[in-house]
Write a protein that holds these residues in place. Structure first.
Motif, PDB file in Angstrom:
ATOM      1  N   THR A  63       0.802  -1.229   0.000  1.00 17.22           N
ATOM      2  CA  THR A  63       0.000   0.000   0.000  1.00 17.22           C
ATOM      3  C   THR A  63       0.832   1.276   0.000  1.00 17.22           C
ATOM      4  OG1 THR A  63      -0.114   0.206   2.417  1.00 17.22           O
ATOM      5  CG2 THR A  63      -1.811  -1.171   1.332  1.00 17.22           C
ATOM      6  N   GLY A  64       2.021   1.218   0.575  1.00 17.90           N
ATOM      7  CA  GLY A  64       2.848   2.417   0.712  1.00 17.90           C
ATOM      8  C   GLY A  64       2.416   3.314   1.852  1.00 17.90           C
ATOM      9  N   LEU A  65       1.352   2.936   2.580  1.00 22.58           N
ATOM     10  CA  LEU A  65       0.867   3.758   3.687  1.00 22.58           C
ATOM     11  C   LEU A  65       1.807   3.638   4.882  1.00 22.58           C
ATOM     12  CD1 LEU A  65      -2.960   3.005   3.518  1.00 22.58           C
ATOM     13  CD2 LEU A  65      -1.743   5.032   2.687  1.00 22.58           C
ATOM     14  N   HIS A  66       2.065   4.802   5.522  1.00 28.01           N
ATOM     15  CA  HIS A  66       2.981   4.819   6.656  1.00 28.01           C
ATOM     16  C   HIS A  66       2.786   6.093   7.470  1.00 28.01           C
ATOM     17  CE1 HIS A  66       4.937   7.454   3.789  1.00 28.01           C
ATOM     18  NE2 HIS A  66       5.643   7.959   4.798  1.00 28.01           N
ATOM     19  N   SER A  67       3.396   6.140   8.620  1.00 22.45           N
ATOM     20  CA  SER A  67       3.556   7.350   9.416  1.00 22.45           C
ATOM     21  C   SER A  67       5.044   7.502   9.652  1.00 22.45           C
ATOM     22  CB  SER A  67       2.836   7.239  10.762  1.00 22.45           C
ATOM     23  OG  SER A  67       1.445   7.154  10.581  1.00 22.45           O
ATOM     24  N   THR A  68       5.507   8.734   9.738  1.00 19.06           N
ATOM     25  CA  THR A  68       6.937   8.944   9.936  1.00 19.06           C
ATOM     26  C   THR A  68       7.295   8.797  11.409  1.00 19.06           C
ATOM     27  OG1 THR A  68       6.759  11.324  10.316  1.00 19.06           O
ATOM     28  CG2 THR A  68       6.984  10.582   8.010  1.00 19.06           C
ATOM     29  N   ASN A  69       8.569   8.629  11.657  1.00 16.75           N
ATOM     30  CA  ASN A  69       9.051   8.542  13.026  1.00 16.75           C
ATOM     31  C   ASN A  69       8.713   9.819  13.801  1.00 16.75           C
ATOM     32  OD1 ASN A  69      10.656   7.195  15.129  1.00 16.75           O
ATOM     33  ND2 ASN A  69      12.039   8.924  14.834  1.00 16.75           N
ATOM     34  N   ASP A  70       8.900  10.981  13.164  1.00 13.73           N
ATOM     35  CA  ASP A  70       8.594  12.250  13.833  1.00 13.73           C
ATOM     36  C   ASP A  70       7.113  12.345  14.196  1.00 13.73           C
ATOM     37  OD1 ASP A  70      11.203  13.140  13.775  1.00 13.73           O
ATOM     38  OD2 ASP A  70      10.940  14.317  11.929  1.00 13.73           O
ATOM     39  N   GLU A  71       6.241  11.896  13.297  1.00 10.94           N
ATOM     40  CA  GLU A  71       4.801  11.933  13.572  1.00 10.94           C
ATOM     41  C   GLU A  71       4.455  11.050  14.775  1.00 10.94           C
ATOM     42  OE1 GLU A  71       3.123  12.646   9.048  1.00 10.94           O
ATOM     43  OE2 GLU A  71       3.619  10.599   9.700  1.00 10.94           O
ATOM     44  N   ILE A  72       5.021   9.867  14.800  1.00 13.02           N
ATOM     45  CA  ILE A  72       4.760   8.943  15.911  1.00 13.02           C
ATOM     46  C   ILE A  72       5.347   9.492  17.208  1.00 13.02           C
ATOM     47  CG2 ILE A  72       5.213   6.623  16.813  1.00 13.02           C
ATOM     48  CD1 ILE A  72       3.184   6.660  14.521  1.00 13.02           C
ATOM     49  N   GLU A  73       6.569  10.005  17.137  1.00 11.68           N
ATOM     50  CA  GLU A  73       7.227  10.540  18.330  1.00 11.68           C
ATOM     51  C   GLU A  73       6.454  11.725  18.910  1.00 11.68           C
ATOM     52  OE1 GLU A  73      11.554  12.292  19.030  1.00 11.68           O
ATOM     53  OE2 GLU A  73      11.570  10.235  18.228  1.00 11.68           O
ATOM     54  N   ASN A  74       5.994  12.635  18.045  1.00  8.32           N
ATOM     55  CA  ASN A  74       5.211  13.774  18.515  1.00  8.32           C
ATOM     56  C   ASN A  74       3.911  13.318  19.173  1.00  8.32           C
ATOM     57  OD1 ASN A  74       7.095  15.648  17.656  1.00  8.32           O
ATOM     58  ND2 ASN A  74       6.134  15.903  15.646  1.00  8.32           N
ATOM     59  N   TRP A  75       3.281  12.324  18.575  1.00 11.63           N
ATOM     60  CA  TRP A  75       2.041  11.782  19.142  1.00 11.63           C
ATOM     61  C   TRP A  75       2.312  11.165  20.513  1.00 11.63           C
ATOM     62  CZ3 TRP A  75       0.649   6.219  18.607  1.00 11.63           C
ATOM     63  CH2 TRP A  75      -0.591   5.924  19.186  1.00 11.63           C
ATOM     64  N   LEU A  76       3.344  10.330  20.614  1.00 13.60           N
ATOM     65  CA  LEU A  76       3.658   9.681  21.898  1.00 13.60           C
ATOM     66  C   LEU A  76       4.042  10.706  22.957  1.00 13.60           C
ATOM     67  CD1 LEU A  76       5.684   6.567  20.674  1.00 13.60           C
ATOM     68  CD2 LEU A  76       3.342   6.623  21.543  1.00 13.60           C
ATOM     69  N   ASN A  77       4.772  11.743  22.561  1.00 13.88           N
ATOM     70  CA  ASN A  77       5.165  12.781  23.519  1.00 13.88           C
ATOM     71  C   ASN A  77       3.978  13.579  24.022  1.00 13.88           C
ATOM     72  OD1 ASN A  77       7.902  12.144  23.548  1.00 13.88           O
ATOM     73  ND2 ASN A  77       8.363  13.510  21.839  1.00 13.88           N
ATOM     74  N   TRP A  79       1.123  12.238  24.922  1.00 16.39           N
ATOM     75  CA  TRP A  79       0.345  11.419  25.859  1.00 16.39           C
ATOM     76  C   TRP A  79       0.446  11.978  27.270  1.00 16.39           C
ATOM     77  CZ3 TRP A  79       1.115   5.464  24.833  1.00 16.39           C
ATOM     78  CH2 TRP A  79       0.637   5.151  23.554  1.00 16.39           C
ATOM     79  N   GLY A  80      -0.693  12.047  27.940  1.00 19.05           N
ATOM     80  CA  GLY A  80      -0.718  12.477  29.333  1.00 19.05           C
ATOM     81  C   GLY A  80      -0.604  13.981  29.500  1.00 19.05           C
ATOM     82  N   THR A  81      -0.631  14.728  28.408  1.00 19.40           N
ATOM     83  CA  THR A  81      -0.569  16.184  28.504  1.00 19.40           C
ATOM     84  C   THR A  81      -1.946  16.758  28.154  1.00 19.40           C
ATOM     85  OG1 THR A  81       0.014  16.605  26.179  1.00 19.40           O
ATOM     86  CG2 THR A  81       1.837  16.110  27.705  1.00 19.40           C
ATOM     87  N   GLU A  82      -2.112  18.054  28.410  1.00 22.42           N
ATOM     88  CA  GLU A  82      -3.370  18.708  28.056  1.00 22.42           C
ATOM     89  C   GLU A  82      -3.544  18.781  26.546  1.00 22.42           C
ATOM     90  OE1 GLU A  82      -3.794  22.496  29.959  1.00 22.42           O
ATOM     91  OE2 GLU A  82      -3.405  21.647  31.942  1.00 22.42           O
ATOM     92  N   ASP A  83      -2.445  18.715  25.811  1.00 22.83           N
ATOM     93  CA  ASP A  83      -2.479  18.807  24.350  1.00 22.83           C
ATOM     94  C   ASP A  83      -2.350  17.442  23.681  1.00 22.83           C
ATOM     95  OD1 ASP A  83      -2.597  21.629  24.517  1.00 22.83           O
ATOM     96  OD2 ASP A  83      -0.420  21.719  24.755  1.00 22.83           O
ATOM     97  N   GLU A  84      -2.871  16.414  24.346  1.00 18.84           N
ATOM     98  CA  GLU A  84      -2.753  15.062  23.785  1.00 18.84           C
ATOM     99  C   GLU A  84      -3.441  15.005  22.421  1.00 18.84           C
ATOM    100  OE1 GLU A  84      -4.079  10.590  25.075  1.00 18.84           O
ATOM    101  OE2 GLU A  84      -3.218  11.889  26.627  1.00 18.84           O
ATOM    102  N   THR A  85      -2.738  14.423  21.444  1.00 17.58           N
ATOM    103  CA  THR A  85      -3.262  14.372  20.085  1.00 17.58           C
ATOM    104  C   THR A  85      -3.704  12.963  19.720  1.00 17.58           C
ATOM    105  OG1 THR A  85      -1.061  13.972  19.168  1.00 17.58           O
ATOM    106  CG2 THR A  85      -1.760  16.273  19.350  1.00 17.58           C
ATOM    107  N   GLN A  86      -4.436  12.866  18.633  1.00 17.67           N
ATOM    108  CA  GLN A  86      -4.861  11.577  18.099  1.00 17.67           C
ATOM    109  C   GLN A  86      -3.679  10.939  17.374  1.00 17.67           C
ATOM    110  OE1 GLN A  86      -7.948  10.094  18.402  1.00 17.67           O
ATOM    111  NE2 GLN A  86      -8.362  11.754  19.840  1.00 17.67           N
ATOM    112  N   ALA A  87      -3.756   9.642  17.193  1.00 21.10           N
ATOM    113  CA  ALA A  87      -2.725   8.923  16.452  1.00 21.10           C
ATOM    114  C   ALA A  87      -2.627   9.495  15.046  1.00 21.10           C
ATOM    115  CB  ALA A  87      -3.050   7.435  16.390  1.00 21.10           C
ATOM    116  N   PRO A  88      -1.420   9.606  14.508  1.00 23.62           N
ATOM    117  CA  PRO A  88      -1.274  10.153  13.162  1.00 23.62           C
ATOM    118  C   PRO A  88      -1.947   9.241  12.126  1.00 23.62           C
ATOM    119  CG  PRO A  88       0.828   9.370  13.991  1.00 23.62           C
ATOM    120  CD  PRO A  88      -0.149   9.230  15.105  1.00 23.62           C
ATOM    121  N   THR A  89      -2.422   9.840  11.081  1.00 21.06           N
ATOM    122  CA  THR A  89      -3.045   9.107   9.988  1.00 21.06           C
ATOM    123  C   THR A  89      -1.959   8.621   9.038  1.00 21.06           C
ATOM    124  OG1 THR A  89      -4.917  10.627  10.143  1.00 21.06           O
ATOM    125  CG2 THR A  89      -4.792   9.269   8.188  1.00 21.06           C
TER     126      THR A  89
END
Length: 92
Positions: A63-77, A79-89
């Motif tokens: 499929t070629g579908l992926h998320s980048t390391n930076d996207e995943i790292e930003n999402w994980l960082n 977690w547990g904050t007021e600005d918690e984001t959804q998992a990257p698409t």
């Protein structure tokens, strides 16, 4: 019930198992069963992880579908904050 299985241990390992058993106030049989059970569970989890990884790689290749390391790292960082984001698409 399964038929009994015997395990041959050298004297040094037998002594070590017995020392652990004595320390934990368990039988040597209990210690060996526990060790074997933990080993088998660990190996099963490792094989499941390997299969999941291979499946993800095959999915990416088709499929070629992926998320980048930076996207995943930003999402994980987030977690547990007021600005918690959804998992990257995933994207191409």
């Amino acid at each position: 019930m399964a038929s009994p299985t015997s395990i041959k241990l050298d004297d040094e390992l037998k002594g070590r198992v017995q020392n652990v058993a004595d320390t934990h106030r368990r039988s040597a049989h209990w210690i060996m069963r526990e060790a074997i059970q933990q080993y088998v569970e660990r190996e099963e989890k490792q094989e499941a992880f390997k299969q999941e990884t291979l499946q993800a790689w095959e999915n990416y290749q088709s499929t070629g579908l992926h998320s980048t390391n930076d996207e995943i790292e930003n999402w994980l960082n987030s977690w547990g904050t007021e600005d918690e984001t959804q998992a990257p698409t995933c994207h191409k």
